[in-house]
Scaffold this active site. Sequence first.
Site, PDB file in Angstrom:
ATOM      1  N   GLU A 191      89.215  61.986  37.588  1.00 23.66           N
ATOM      2  CA  GLU A 191      89.410  63.435  37.486  1.00 23.66           C
ATOM      3  C   GLU A 191      90.695  63.768  36.722  1.00 23.66           C
ATOM      4  O   GLU A 191      90.816  64.835  36.124  1.00 23.66           O
ATOM      5  CB  GLU A 191      89.467  64.033  38.902  1.00 23.66           C
ATOM      6  CG  GLU A 191      88.800  65.381  38.996  1.00 23.66           C
ATOM      7  CD  GLU A 191      88.563  65.838  40.437  1.00 23.66           C
ATOM      8  OE1 GLU A 191      87.498  66.388  40.692  1.00 23.66           O
ATOM      9  OE2 GLU A 191      89.442  65.645  41.281  1.00 23.66           O
ATOM     10  N   HIS A 244      77.450  38.845  42.946  1.00 25.64           N
ATOM     11  CA  HIS A 244      76.037  38.480  43.016  1.00 25.64           C
ATOM     12  C   HIS A 244      75.137  39.615  42.548  1.00 25.64           C
ATOM     13  O   HIS A 244      73.926  39.572  42.724  1.00 25.64           O
ATOM     14  CB  HIS A 244      75.688  38.051  44.452  1.00 25.64           C
ATOM     15  CG  HIS A 244      76.445  36.828  44.863  1.00 25.64           C
ATOM     16  ND1 HIS A 244      75.875  35.571  44.900  1.00 25.64           N
ATOM     17  CD2 HIS A 244      77.748  36.652  45.215  1.00 25.64           C
ATOM     18  CE1 HIS A 244      76.793  34.692  45.283  1.00 25.64           C
ATOM     19  NE2 HIS A 244      77.944  35.326  45.468  1.00 25.64           N
ATOM     20  N   LYS A 293      78.884  73.606  39.523  1.00 20.68           N
ATOM     21  CA  LYS A 293      78.929  74.666  40.543  1.00 20.68           C
ATOM     22  C   LYS A 293      78.339  75.953  39.986  1.00 20.68           C
ATOM     23  O   LYS A 293      77.566  76.640  40.657  1.00 20.68           O
ATOM     24  CB  LYS A 293      80.375  74.938  40.969  1.00 20.68           C
ATOM     25  CG  LYS A 293      81.027  73.808  41.734  1.00 20.68           C
ATOM     26  CD  LYS A 293      82.406  74.254  42.209  1.00 20.68           C
ATOM     27  CE  LYS A 293      83.236  73.068  42.642  1.00 20.68           C
ATOM     28  NZ  LYS A 293      84.643  73.391  42.826  1.00 20.68           N
TER      29      LYS A 293
HETATM   30  O1  PA5 Z   1      91.069  66.823  43.442  1.00 21.92           O
HETATM   31  C1  PA5 Z   1      90.544  67.916  43.538  1.00 21.92           C
HETATM   32  O2  PA5 Z   1      91.145  68.962  43.253  1.00 21.92           O
HETATM   33  C2  PA5 Z   1      89.122  68.074  44.043  1.00 21.92           C
HETATM   34  O3  PA5 Z   1      88.525  66.852  44.248  1.00 21.92           O
HETATM   35  C3  PA5 Z   1      89.127  68.834  45.359  1.00 21.92           C
HETATM   36  O4  PA5 Z   1      89.905  68.151  46.285  1.00 21.92           O
HETATM   37  C4  PA5 Z   1      87.704  69.008  45.896  1.00 21.92           C
HETATM   38  O5  PA5 Z   1      86.902  69.660  44.955  1.00 21.92           O
HETATM   39  C5  PA5 Z   1      87.712  69.800  47.192  1.00 21.92           C
HETATM   40  O6  PA5 Z   1      88.294  71.039  47.008  1.00 21.92           O
HETATM   41  P1  PA5 Z   1      88.765  71.920  48.229  1.00 21.92           P
HETATM   42  O7  PA5 Z   1      89.833  71.189  48.955  1.00 21.92           O
HETATM   43  O8  PA5 Z   1      89.246  73.190  47.623  1.00 21.92           O
HETATM   44  O9  PA5 Z   1      87.564  72.135  49.133  1.00 21.92           O
END
Ligand code: PA5
Length: 449
Positions: free
Chosen positions: A289, A310, A424
Amino acid sequence: KSISLDITKATQFLSEGAVKAYESQVAAAQEALENGTCPGNDFLGWLHLPSSITPEFIAELQSVANTLREKCEVVVVAGIGGSYLGARAVIEALGNSFAWLVQDKKNPTVVFAGNNIGEDYLAELTDYLKDKKFGVINISKSGTTTETALAFRLLKKQCENQRGKEEAKDVIVAITDAHKGAARAAATKEGYKTFVIPDNVGGRFSVLTPVGLLPIAVAGFDIKALVGGAADMEKATGKDVPFAENPAAIYAAVRNALYAEAGKKIEILVNFQPKLHYMSEWWKQLYGESEGKDGKGIFPAACDFTTDLHSMGQWIQEGERSIFETVISIETPEKTLFFPHDEENLDGLNFLAGKRVDEVNKMAELGTRLAHVDGGVPNIRVSVPQLNEYYLGQIIYFFEIACGISGNLLAVNPFNQPGVEAYKKNMFALLNKPGYEAESAAIQKRLAE
Ligand code: PA5
Protein backbone atom coordinates in the site's frame (compact mmCIF):
# COMPACT_ATOMS: atom_id res chain seq x y z
CA LYS A 1 21.23 -7.93 21.02
CA SER A 2 19.48 -6.77 17.94
CA ILE A 3 18.08 -8.04 14.67
CA SER A 4 20.76 -8.00 11.96
CA LEU A 5 20.97 -8.02 8.20
CA ASP A 6 23.03 -10.10 5.76
CA ILE A 7 23.00 -8.65 2.24
CA THR A 8 26.01 -10.50 0.82
CA LYS A 9 23.80 -12.85 -1.18
CA ALA A 10 21.97 -9.90 -2.69
CA THR A 11 24.88 -7.63 -3.55
CA GLN A 12 26.47 -10.33 -5.70
CA PHE A 13 23.64 -9.60 -8.17
CA LEU A 14 24.47 -5.89 -8.23
CA SER A 15 27.30 -3.85 -9.65
CA GLU A 16 30.03 -2.83 -7.25
CA GLY A 17 29.05 0.17 -5.17
CA ALA A 18 25.37 -0.07 -6.18
CA VAL A 19 24.19 -0.05 -2.57
CA LYS A 20 26.59 2.65 -1.38
CA ALA A 21 25.37 4.79 -4.27
CA TYR A 22 22.11 5.21 -2.36
CA GLU A 23 23.81 6.69 0.70
CA SER A 24 23.10 10.33 -0.06
CA GLN A 25 19.55 9.64 -1.23
CA VAL A 26 18.86 7.67 1.95
CA ALA A 27 20.26 10.52 4.03
CA ALA A 28 18.02 12.96 2.18
CA ALA A 29 15.01 10.67 2.70
CA GLN A 30 15.71 10.39 6.42
CA GLU A 31 16.21 14.14 6.68
CA ALA A 32 12.90 14.72 4.87
CA LEU A 33 11.07 12.27 7.15
CA GLU A 34 12.59 13.92 10.19
CA ASN A 35 11.87 17.49 9.05
CA GLY A 36 8.45 16.66 7.68
CA THR A 37 9.35 17.87 4.18
CA CYS A 38 8.55 14.61 2.33
CA PRO A 39 5.30 13.77 0.51
CA GLY A 40 2.58 12.66 2.92
CA ASN A 41 4.16 14.67 5.74
CA ASP A 42 0.88 14.88 7.64
CA PHE A 43 1.21 11.12 8.34
CA LEU A 44 4.54 10.97 10.13
CA GLY A 45 3.21 10.35 13.63
CA TRP A 46 4.65 6.81 13.62
CA LEU A 47 8.26 8.04 13.25
CA HIS A 48 8.91 8.76 16.92
CA LEU A 49 5.92 6.89 18.26
CA PRO A 50 7.80 4.12 20.14
CA SER A 51 9.95 6.54 22.16
CA SER A 52 6.96 8.74 22.94
CA ILE A 53 4.71 6.08 24.47
CA THR A 54 4.61 6.73 28.22
CA PRO A 55 4.45 4.13 31.01
CA GLU A 56 1.14 5.74 32.06
CA PHE A 57 -0.36 5.08 28.64
CA ILE A 58 0.83 1.46 28.69
CA ALA A 59 -0.74 1.12 32.15
CA GLU A 60 -4.06 2.52 30.90
CA LEU A 61 -4.09 0.10 27.97
CA GLN A 62 -3.19 -2.77 30.28
CA SER A 63 -5.97 -1.90 32.68
CA VAL A 64 -8.61 -1.90 29.91
CA ALA A 65 -7.11 -5.13 28.59
CA ASN A 66 -7.37 -6.64 32.08
CA THR A 67 -11.07 -5.78 32.28
CA LEU A 68 -11.68 -7.60 28.99
CA ARG A 69 -9.49 -10.50 30.15
CA GLU A 70 -11.52 -10.85 33.36
CA LYS A 71 -14.94 -10.53 31.78
CA CYS A 72 -14.55 -12.41 28.49
CA GLU A 73 -13.78 -15.93 27.32
CA VAL A 74 -13.51 -14.63 23.76
CA VAL A 75 -12.62 -11.17 22.48
CA VAL A 76 -13.50 -10.36 18.88
CA VAL A 77 -11.24 -7.79 17.25
CA ALA A 78 -13.15 -6.11 14.42
CA GLY A 79 -11.02 -4.24 11.87
CA ILE A 80 -9.46 -4.51 8.42
CA GLY A 81 -6.15 -3.59 6.77
CA GLY A 82 -4.07 -1.44 9.05
CA SER A 83 -6.77 -1.74 11.71
CA TYR A 84 -6.31 -5.53 11.77
CA LEU A 85 -3.09 -7.04 10.49
CA GLY A 86 -0.58 -5.73 13.05
CA ALA A 87 -2.47 -7.14 16.03
CA ARG A 88 -3.02 -10.47 14.32
CA ALA A 89 0.64 -10.65 13.24
CA VAL A 90 1.94 -10.25 16.79
CA ILE A 91 -0.71 -12.42 18.46
CA GLU A 92 -0.15 -15.31 16.04
CA ALA A 93 3.64 -14.98 16.19
CA LEU A 94 3.66 -15.21 19.99
CA GLY A 95 0.71 -17.48 20.64
CA ASN A 96 0.43 -21.23 20.84
CA SER A 97 -0.13 -22.65 17.35
CA PHE A 98 -3.09 -24.60 18.75
CA ALA A 99 -4.35 -21.82 21.04
CA TRP A 100 -8.02 -22.49 20.33
CA LEU A 101 -7.68 -26.12 21.46
CA VAL A 102 -5.70 -25.48 24.63
CA GLN A 103 -7.61 -26.43 27.78
CA ASP A 104 -7.21 -24.41 31.02
CA LYS A 105 -6.88 -21.18 29.16
CA LYS A 106 -5.04 -18.39 30.95
CA ASN A 107 -5.95 -15.94 28.21
CA PRO A 108 -9.17 -15.16 26.40
CA THR A 109 -9.34 -16.48 22.86
CA VAL A 110 -8.86 -13.61 20.42
CA VAL A 111 -10.66 -13.95 17.10
CA PHE A 112 -10.86 -11.53 14.20
CA ALA A 113 -13.78 -10.17 12.20
CA GLY A 114 -14.59 -7.16 10.06
CA ASN A 115 -11.83 -8.07 7.62
CA ASN A 116 -14.05 -9.71 4.98
CA ILE A 117 -17.67 -9.85 3.81
CA GLY A 118 -17.91 -13.64 3.87
CA GLU A 119 -21.46 -14.59 4.84
CA ASP A 120 -20.37 -18.05 5.97
CA TYR A 121 -17.51 -16.59 8.04
CA LEU A 122 -19.83 -14.20 9.86
CA ALA A 123 -22.58 -16.77 10.32
CA GLU A 124 -20.08 -19.29 11.72
CA LEU A 125 -18.62 -16.62 14.02
CA THR A 126 -22.09 -15.74 15.29
CA ASP A 127 -22.74 -19.41 15.91
CA TYR A 128 -19.40 -19.92 17.71
CA LEU A 129 -20.10 -16.95 19.99
CA LYS A 130 -23.63 -17.91 20.94
CA ASP A 131 -22.72 -19.70 24.17
CA LYS A 132 -19.63 -17.59 24.95
CA LYS A 133 -19.06 -14.61 27.20
CA PHE A 134 -17.53 -12.40 24.57
CA GLY A 135 -16.38 -8.81 24.19
CA VAL A 136 -15.55 -6.67 21.15
CA ILE A 137 -12.76 -4.29 20.21
CA ASN A 138 -14.10 -2.25 17.32
CA ILE A 139 -11.23 -0.67 15.36
CA SER A 140 -11.70 1.77 12.52
CA LYS A 141 -9.86 5.02 12.00
CA SER A 142 -12.39 6.40 9.55
CA GLY A 143 -15.21 4.74 11.44
CA THR A 144 -17.00 4.12 8.14
CA THR A 145 -15.37 0.99 6.69
CA THR A 146 -18.12 -1.32 5.41
CA GLU A 147 -16.50 -4.65 6.35
CA THR A 148 -15.86 -3.57 9.93
CA ALA A 149 -19.18 -1.75 10.36
CA LEU A 150 -21.08 -4.85 9.20
CA ALA A 151 -19.27 -7.10 11.68
CA PHE A 152 -19.74 -4.57 14.47
CA ARG A 153 -23.50 -4.31 13.85
CA LEU A 154 -23.81 -8.07 14.22
CA LEU A 155 -21.48 -8.31 17.21
CA LYS A 156 -22.98 -5.39 19.12
CA LYS A 157 -26.50 -6.80 18.82
CA GLN A 158 -25.39 -10.29 19.79
CA CYS A 159 -23.33 -9.06 22.74
CA GLU A 160 -26.24 -6.96 24.02
CA ASN A 161 -28.70 -9.85 23.54
CA GLN A 162 -26.47 -12.29 25.41
CA ARG A 163 -25.16 -10.05 28.21
CA GLY A 164 -27.72 -7.23 28.43
CA LYS A 165 -27.03 -3.65 27.33
CA GLU A 166 -25.43 -2.56 30.61
CA GLU A 167 -22.91 -5.39 30.80
CA ALA A 168 -22.21 -5.18 27.05
CA LYS A 169 -21.09 -1.60 27.58
CA ASP A 170 -18.22 -2.82 29.78
CA VAL A 171 -16.87 -5.28 27.23
CA ILE A 172 -17.08 -3.20 24.05
CA VAL A 173 -14.16 -0.89 23.36
CA ALA A 174 -13.85 1.43 20.36
CA ILE A 175 -10.55 2.51 18.82
CA THR A 176 -11.19 5.25 16.31
CA ASP A 177 -10.79 8.89 15.32
CA ALA A 178 -11.03 11.44 18.16
CA HIS A 179 -14.16 13.04 16.73
CA LYS A 180 -15.31 11.73 13.33
CA GLY A 181 -17.05 8.62 12.04
CA ALA A 182 -19.75 6.16 12.98
CA ALA A 183 -17.56 4.22 15.41
CA ARG A 184 -16.98 7.40 17.44
CA ALA A 185 -20.70 8.30 17.30
CA ALA A 186 -21.73 4.83 18.54
CA ALA A 187 -19.12 4.89 21.31
CA THR A 188 -20.28 8.31 22.51
CA LYS A 189 -23.95 7.32 22.42
CA GLU A 190 -23.45 4.00 24.20
CA GLY A 191 -20.70 5.14 26.58
CA TYR A 192 -18.01 2.68 25.47
CA LYS A 193 -14.44 3.00 26.61
CA THR A 194 -12.49 4.47 23.69
CA PHE A 195 -8.95 4.99 22.49
CA VAL A 196 -7.94 7.46 19.80
CA ILE A 197 -6.03 6.67 16.61
CA PRO A 198 -3.87 9.75 16.13
CA ASP A 199 -4.66 11.77 12.98
CA ASN A 200 -1.04 11.64 11.87
CA VAL A 201 -0.68 7.83 11.99
CA GLY A 202 -1.98 5.95 8.94
CA GLY A 203 -3.57 2.52 9.32
CA ARG A 204 -0.63 0.39 8.19
CA PHE A 205 1.72 2.28 10.53
CA SER A 206 -0.63 2.02 13.52
CA VAL A 207 0.27 -1.28 15.20
CA LEU A 208 2.09 0.52 18.01
CA THR A 209 -0.98 2.63 18.81
CA PRO A 210 -3.97 1.13 20.71
CA VAL A 211 -4.97 -0.43 17.36
CA GLY A 212 -2.35 -3.12 17.92
CA LEU A 213 -1.44 -2.68 21.56
CA LEU A 214 -4.87 -3.27 23.10
CA PRO A 215 -5.64 -6.60 21.34
CA ILE A 216 -2.06 -7.76 21.97
CA ALA A 217 -2.39 -6.99 25.68
CA VAL A 218 -5.79 -8.72 25.80
CA ALA A 219 -4.17 -11.82 24.29
CA GLY A 220 -1.74 -11.83 27.23
CA PHE A 221 1.43 -10.46 25.68
CA ASP A 222 3.83 -7.89 27.07
CA ILE A 223 3.18 -4.61 25.28
CA LYS A 224 5.85 -2.79 27.30
CA ALA A 225 8.51 -5.12 25.89
CA LEU A 226 7.07 -4.76 22.37
CA VAL A 227 7.24 -0.97 22.55
CA GLY A 228 10.70 -1.22 24.15
CA GLY A 229 12.00 -3.24 21.20
CA ALA A 230 10.53 -0.74 18.77
CA ALA A 231 12.05 2.19 20.71
CA ASP A 232 15.49 0.56 20.60
CA MET A 233 15.13 0.08 16.85
CA GLU A 234 14.05 3.72 16.54
CA LYS A 235 17.46 4.62 18.00
CA ALA A 236 19.34 2.08 15.89
CA THR A 237 17.86 3.49 12.67
CA GLY A 238 17.93 7.23 13.50
CA LYS A 239 19.06 9.69 10.87
CA ASP A 240 22.42 10.22 12.56
CA VAL A 241 23.34 6.53 12.49
CA PRO A 242 25.96 5.99 9.76
CA PHE A 243 24.55 4.44 6.58
CA ALA A 244 26.54 1.20 6.83
CA GLU A 245 25.39 0.64 10.43
CA ASN A 246 21.72 1.44 9.87
CA PRO A 247 19.88 -1.80 8.94
CA ALA A 248 16.79 0.03 7.68
CA ALA A 249 18.87 2.29 5.43
CA ILE A 250 20.68 -0.74 4.01
CA TYR A 251 17.50 -2.76 3.48
CA ALA A 252 15.81 0.18 1.72
CA ALA A 253 18.87 0.75 -0.47
CA VAL A 254 19.36 -2.91 -1.42
CA ARG A 255 15.74 -3.52 -2.39
CA ASN A 256 15.67 -0.34 -4.49
CA ALA A 257 18.96 -1.30 -6.16
CA LEU A 258 17.59 -4.79 -6.94
CA TYR A 259 14.46 -3.18 -8.40
CA ALA A 260 16.09 -0.41 -10.42
CA GLU A 261 19.35 -2.04 -11.50
CA ALA A 262 18.67 -5.78 -11.56
CA GLY A 263 15.01 -5.64 -12.65
CA LYS A 264 13.74 -7.56 -9.64
CA LYS A 265 10.08 -6.58 -9.50
CA ILE A 266 8.86 -8.99 -6.83
CA GLU A 267 10.07 -9.40 -3.26
CA ILE A 268 9.11 -12.60 -1.49
CA LEU A 269 9.20 -12.38 2.30
CA VAL A 270 10.04 -15.83 3.53
CA ASN A 271 9.88 -17.42 6.96
CA PHE A 272 10.74 -20.85 8.30
CA GLN A 273 8.30 -20.58 11.22
CA PRO A 274 4.60 -20.89 10.39
CA LYS A 275 3.81 -18.55 13.29
CA LEU A 276 5.18 -15.70 11.18
CA HIS A 277 2.53 -16.09 8.47
CA TYR A 278 0.60 -13.02 9.58
CA MET A 279 3.78 -10.95 10.06
CA SER A 280 4.19 -11.45 6.32
CA GLU A 281 0.58 -10.40 5.74
CA TRP A 282 1.23 -7.24 7.77
CA TRP A 283 4.47 -6.61 5.84
CA LYS A 284 2.68 -7.15 2.50
CA GLN A 285 0.19 -4.43 3.34
CA LEU A 286 2.89 -2.09 4.65
CA TYR A 287 4.97 -2.25 1.49
CA GLY A 288 2.19 -2.90 -1.05
CA GLU A 289 0.00 0.00 0.00
CA SER A 290 2.95 2.33 0.58
CA GLU A 291 4.87 1.76 -2.65
CA GLY A 292 2.45 0.42 -5.25
CA LYS A 293 1.43 3.65 -6.98
CA ASP A 294 2.23 5.93 -9.92
CA GLY A 295 2.84 2.79 -12.03
CA LYS A 296 5.74 1.79 -9.76
CA GLY A 297 6.65 -0.41 -6.83
CA ILE A 298 8.05 -3.83 -5.94
CA PHE A 299 5.22 -6.38 -5.63
CA PRO A 300 5.37 -7.77 -2.07
CA ALA A 301 4.65 -11.50 -1.90
CA ALA A 302 5.18 -14.01 0.89
CA CYS A 303 5.88 -17.70 1.40
CA ASP A 304 5.94 -19.93 4.46
CA PHE A 305 8.82 -22.40 4.20
CA THR A 306 9.40 -25.22 4.16
CA THR A 307 5.65 -25.65 3.48
CA ASP A 308 5.64 -23.62 0.28
CA LEU A 309 8.88 -25.15 -1.01
CA HIS A 310 6.57 -28.02 -1.90
CA SER A 311 4.26 -25.73 -3.85
CA MET A 312 5.99 -22.50 -4.89
CA GLY A 313 9.55 -23.84 -4.65
CA GLN A 314 9.64 -24.84 -8.32
CA TRP A 315 8.66 -21.36 -9.51
CA ILE A 316 11.14 -19.68 -7.21
CA GLN A 317 13.98 -21.97 -8.30
CA GLU A 318 13.36 -21.89 -12.06
CA GLY A 319 10.56 -19.49 -13.01
CA GLU A 320 10.92 -15.98 -14.45
CA ARG A 321 13.95 -14.31 -12.84
CA SER A 322 12.09 -11.24 -11.61
CA ILE A 323 12.18 -12.04 -7.89
CA PHE A 324 14.32 -11.64 -4.83
CA GLU A 325 13.84 -13.11 -1.39
CA THR A 326 14.00 -11.62 2.10
CA VAL A 327 14.25 -14.32 4.74
CA ILE A 328 13.25 -13.72 8.35
CA SER A 329 15.29 -16.19 10.32
CA ILE A 330 14.62 -16.82 14.02
CA GLU A 331 17.91 -17.83 15.62
CA THR A 332 16.59 -19.74 18.65
CA PRO A 333 13.18 -21.36 19.02
CA GLU A 334 11.27 -21.02 22.30
CA LYS A 335 10.73 -24.76 22.77
CA THR A 336 13.00 -27.80 22.55
CA LEU A 337 12.24 -30.94 20.57
CA PHE A 338 14.60 -33.63 19.31
CA PHE A 339 14.33 -35.71 16.17
CA PRO A 340 13.38 -39.16 17.53
CA HIS A 341 15.36 -42.38 17.05
CA ASP A 342 13.43 -45.30 15.54
CA GLU A 343 14.55 -48.92 15.91
CA GLU A 344 13.29 -49.97 12.50
CA ASN A 345 14.50 -46.85 10.68
CA LEU A 346 12.06 -47.54 7.86
CA ASP A 347 12.27 -43.94 6.67
CA GLY A 348 16.09 -44.01 6.78
CA LEU A 349 16.18 -40.87 8.92
CA ASN A 350 18.10 -42.18 11.93
CA PHE A 351 21.07 -40.07 10.83
CA LEU A 352 19.04 -37.14 12.17
CA ALA A 353 18.10 -38.79 15.48
CA GLY A 354 19.09 -36.72 18.50
CA LYS A 355 19.34 -33.45 16.56
CA ARG A 356 17.15 -30.50 17.51
CA VAL A 357 14.28 -30.14 15.02
CA ASP A 358 15.46 -26.56 14.59
CA GLU A 359 18.88 -27.77 13.45
CA VAL A 360 17.17 -29.59 10.59
CA ASN A 361 15.10 -26.46 9.87
CA LYS A 362 18.23 -24.28 9.82
CA MET A 363 19.90 -26.60 7.32
CA ALA A 364 16.74 -26.48 5.21
CA GLU A 365 17.01 -22.69 5.39
CA LEU A 366 20.66 -22.57 4.41
CA GLY A 367 20.19 -25.17 1.69
CA THR A 368 17.27 -23.20 0.29
CA ARG A 369 19.12 -19.89 0.31
CA LEU A 370 22.08 -21.39 -1.52
CA ALA A 371 19.84 -23.17 -4.05
CA HIS A 372 17.80 -20.06 -4.75
CA VAL A 373 20.89 -17.88 -5.10
CA ASP A 374 22.29 -20.47 -7.55
CA GLY A 375 18.96 -20.20 -9.38
CA GLY A 376 19.38 -16.43 -9.77
CA VAL A 377 17.35 -15.21 -6.79
CA PRO A 378 19.08 -12.52 -4.70
CA ASN A 379 18.69 -13.10 -0.99
CA ILE A 380 18.52 -10.76 2.00
CA ARG A 381 18.54 -12.34 5.45
CA VAL A 382 17.05 -10.67 8.52
CA SER A 383 18.28 -12.53 11.55
CA VAL A 384 16.15 -12.31 14.69
CA PRO A 385 17.58 -13.62 18.00
CA GLN A 386 14.25 -14.88 19.39
CA LEU A 387 10.54 -14.79 18.70
CA ASN A 388 9.41 -12.63 21.61
CA GLU A 389 7.74 -9.27 22.18
CA TYR A 390 10.99 -7.32 22.30
CA TYR A 391 12.32 -8.54 18.95
CA LEU A 392 8.90 -8.32 17.30
CA GLY A 393 8.91 -4.66 18.35
CA GLN A 394 12.29 -4.31 16.64
CA ILE A 395 11.05 -6.01 13.46
CA ILE A 396 7.95 -3.83 13.30
CA TYR A 397 9.82 -0.56 13.58
CA PHE A 398 12.62 -1.79 11.30
CA PHE A 399 10.15 -2.51 8.49
CA GLU A 400 8.21 0.73 9.09
CA ILE A 401 11.21 3.06 8.92
CA ALA A 402 12.71 1.12 6.01
CA CYS A 403 9.38 1.50 4.22
CA GLY A 404 9.32 5.26 4.83
CA ILE A 405 12.86 5.55 3.44
CA SER A 406 12.22 3.15 0.57
CA GLY A 407 9.07 4.96 -0.59
CA ASN A 408 11.02 8.20 -0.69
CA LEU A 409 13.80 6.57 -2.72
CA LEU A 410 11.13 5.42 -5.16
CA ALA A 411 9.77 8.98 -5.29
CA VAL A 412 6.22 8.07 -4.29
CA ASN A 413 4.13 9.27 -1.35
CA PRO A 414 4.36 6.19 0.89
CA PHE A 415 1.64 7.39 3.24
CA ASN A 416 -1.44 7.62 1.03
CA GLN A 417 -3.55 4.94 -0.67
CA PRO A 418 -5.74 6.62 -3.29
CA GLY A 419 -6.11 3.38 -5.25
CA VAL A 420 -8.05 1.68 -2.46
CA GLU A 421 -11.08 3.88 -3.18
CA ALA A 422 -11.76 2.48 -6.68
CA TYR A 423 -13.40 -0.78 -5.57
CA LYS A 424 -15.37 0.99 -2.84
CA LYS A 425 -16.81 3.48 -5.33
CA ASN A 426 -17.96 0.67 -7.64
CA MET A 427 -19.33 -1.42 -4.77
CA PHE A 428 -21.36 1.50 -3.41
CA ALA A 429 -22.63 2.35 -6.89
CA LEU A 430 -23.70 -1.27 -7.42
CA LEU A 431 -25.42 -1.32 -4.03
CA ASN A 432 -27.22 1.99 -4.75
CA LYS A 433 -25.75 3.82 -1.77
CA PRO A 434 -27.53 7.16 -1.28
CA GLY A 435 -25.38 9.91 -2.77
CA TYR A 436 -24.04 7.57 -5.47
CA GLU A 437 -26.95 8.00 -7.92
CA ALA A 438 -24.78 9.20 -10.83
CA GLU A 439 -22.19 6.45 -10.29
CA SER A 440 -24.99 3.85 -10.03
CA ALA A 441 -26.50 4.95 -13.34
CA ALA A 442 -23.06 4.93 -15.02
CA ILE A 443 -22.10 1.50 -13.77
CA GLN A 444 -25.46 -0.03 -14.73
CA LYS A 445 -25.08 1.43 -18.22
CA ARG A 446 -21.56 -0.01 -18.46
CA LEU A 447 -22.77 -3.47 -17.38
CA ALA A 448 -25.63 -3.39 -19.90
CA GLU A 449 -23.29 -2.66 -22.82
O1 PA5 B 1 -3.54 1.40 5.94
C1 PA5 B 1 -4.65 1.86 5.74
O2 PA5 B 1 -4.88 3.08 5.79
C2 PA5 B 1 -5.83 0.96 5.44
O3 PA5 B 1 -5.45 -0.35 5.32
C3 PA5 B 1 -6.85 1.07 6.57
O4 PA5 B 1 -6.25 0.71 7.77
C4 PA5 B 1 -8.06 0.17 6.30
O5 PA5 B 1 -8.65 0.50 5.07
C5 PA5 B 1 -9.09 0.31 7.41
O6 PA5 B 1 -9.50 1.62 7.54
P1 PA5 B 1 -10.27 2.12 8.82
O7 PA5 B 1 -9.38 1.97 10.00
O8 PA5 B 1 -10.61 3.54 8.54
O9 PA5 B 1 -11.51 1.26 8.98
